[in-house]
Design an enzyme around this catalytic site. Structure first.
Site, mmCIF file in Angstrom:
data_model
loop_
_atom_site.group_PDB
_atom_site.id
_atom_site.type_symbol
_atom_site.label_atom_id
_atom_site.label_comp_id
_atom_site.label_asym_id
_atom_site.label_seq_id
_atom_site.Cartn_x
_atom_site.Cartn_y
_atom_site.Cartn_z
ATOM 1 C CB ALA A 8 100.321 17.792 33.615
ATOM 2 C CB SER A 9 100.896 18.380 38.578
ATOM 3 O OG SER A 9 100.272 19.870 38.768
ATOM 4 C CB THR A 10 101.792 13.374 37.558
ATOM 5 O OG1 THR A 10 100.489 13.897 37.418
ATOM 6 C CG2 THR A 10 102.305 14.740 38.816
ATOM 7 C CD GLN A 13 97.755 16.077 36.892
ATOM 8 O OE1 GLN A 13 98.930 16.801 36.984
ATOM 9 N NE2 GLN A 13 96.283 16.036 38.004
#
Length: 207
Positions: A8-10, A13
């Protein structure tokens, strides 16, 4: 052997959907991390690749399974990573998305599709930026700028750190200017404000 990778990017998430997808595909060893795809180093992906190479060297057939190609990479970066897997005789499988299925990374079709996936993102980004610039030139506000201000952003960041939902954050904010003065911002406005802040912060911290 099937080795899974989820990303996940962050930190906000969730990885649940990806992990559930990998488990449903029979994957028992899953590496996961929350990090941008633009990061030069992705430790958990490196661990997954290292395990895959070690198992393959011992004579075990290995496939790296990922929920969707975007979790692994895009464009030339994805094609290069896939080519390295091919060189190590490691299979690659995506559970969903444009590149759904098992692939031969050395194939022309895969290379073209991987490149197009990167081009699509850049196209959307460029069109979005062009639209913003055009709107600013006509005097229009972008991303809820008509109702947000530094004080509202500061409070929103504080509330987000307490893990409040967008709806709960919006319920505690008050618009202090413009036609909507005294009203509450919408959750969508709060989302845009926080997203723009995060994107600006990420750009400012790039080397």
């Amino acid at each position: 052997m099937r080795i899974g990778y989820a990303r996940a990017s962050t930190v906000r998430q969730s990885l649940n959907t990806q992990i559930d997808s990998l488990k449903a595909a029979g994957v028992t060893r899953i590496f996961h991390e929350k990090i941008s795809t633009r990061a030069k180093q992705r430790p958990e992906l490196d661990k997954a690749a290292t395990l895959a190479r070690d198992m393959r060297a011992s004579g075990v057939a290995v496939t790296l399974v990922v929920h969707e190609h975007k979790r692994l990479g895009r464009g030339i970066d994805l094609a290069a990573l896939a080519e390295q897997l091919r060189a190590d005789d490691i299979g690659l499988e995506f559970r969903t998305g444009e590149l759904h299925g098992s692939h031969d990374p050395s194939g022309v079709v895969f290379t073209v599709l991987a490149a197009l996936s990167g081009m699509e993102r850049e196209y959307i980004r460029d069109r979005t930026l062009e639209g913003h610039e055009s709107a600013r030139a006509r005097g229009k506000n972008i991303g809820g700028a008509a109702v947000t201000d530094p004080a509202m952003l500061s409070m929103a960041l504080h509330l987000r750190d307490q893990n409040l939902s967008l709806r709960d954050i919006a319920a505690q904010l008050v618009i202090t200017k413009g036609k909507k003065k005294g009203q509450r911002p919408s959750p969508a406005t709060v989302l845009r404000m926080l997203r723009e802040h995060d994107e600006t912060s990420a750009r400012d911290h790039q080397p």
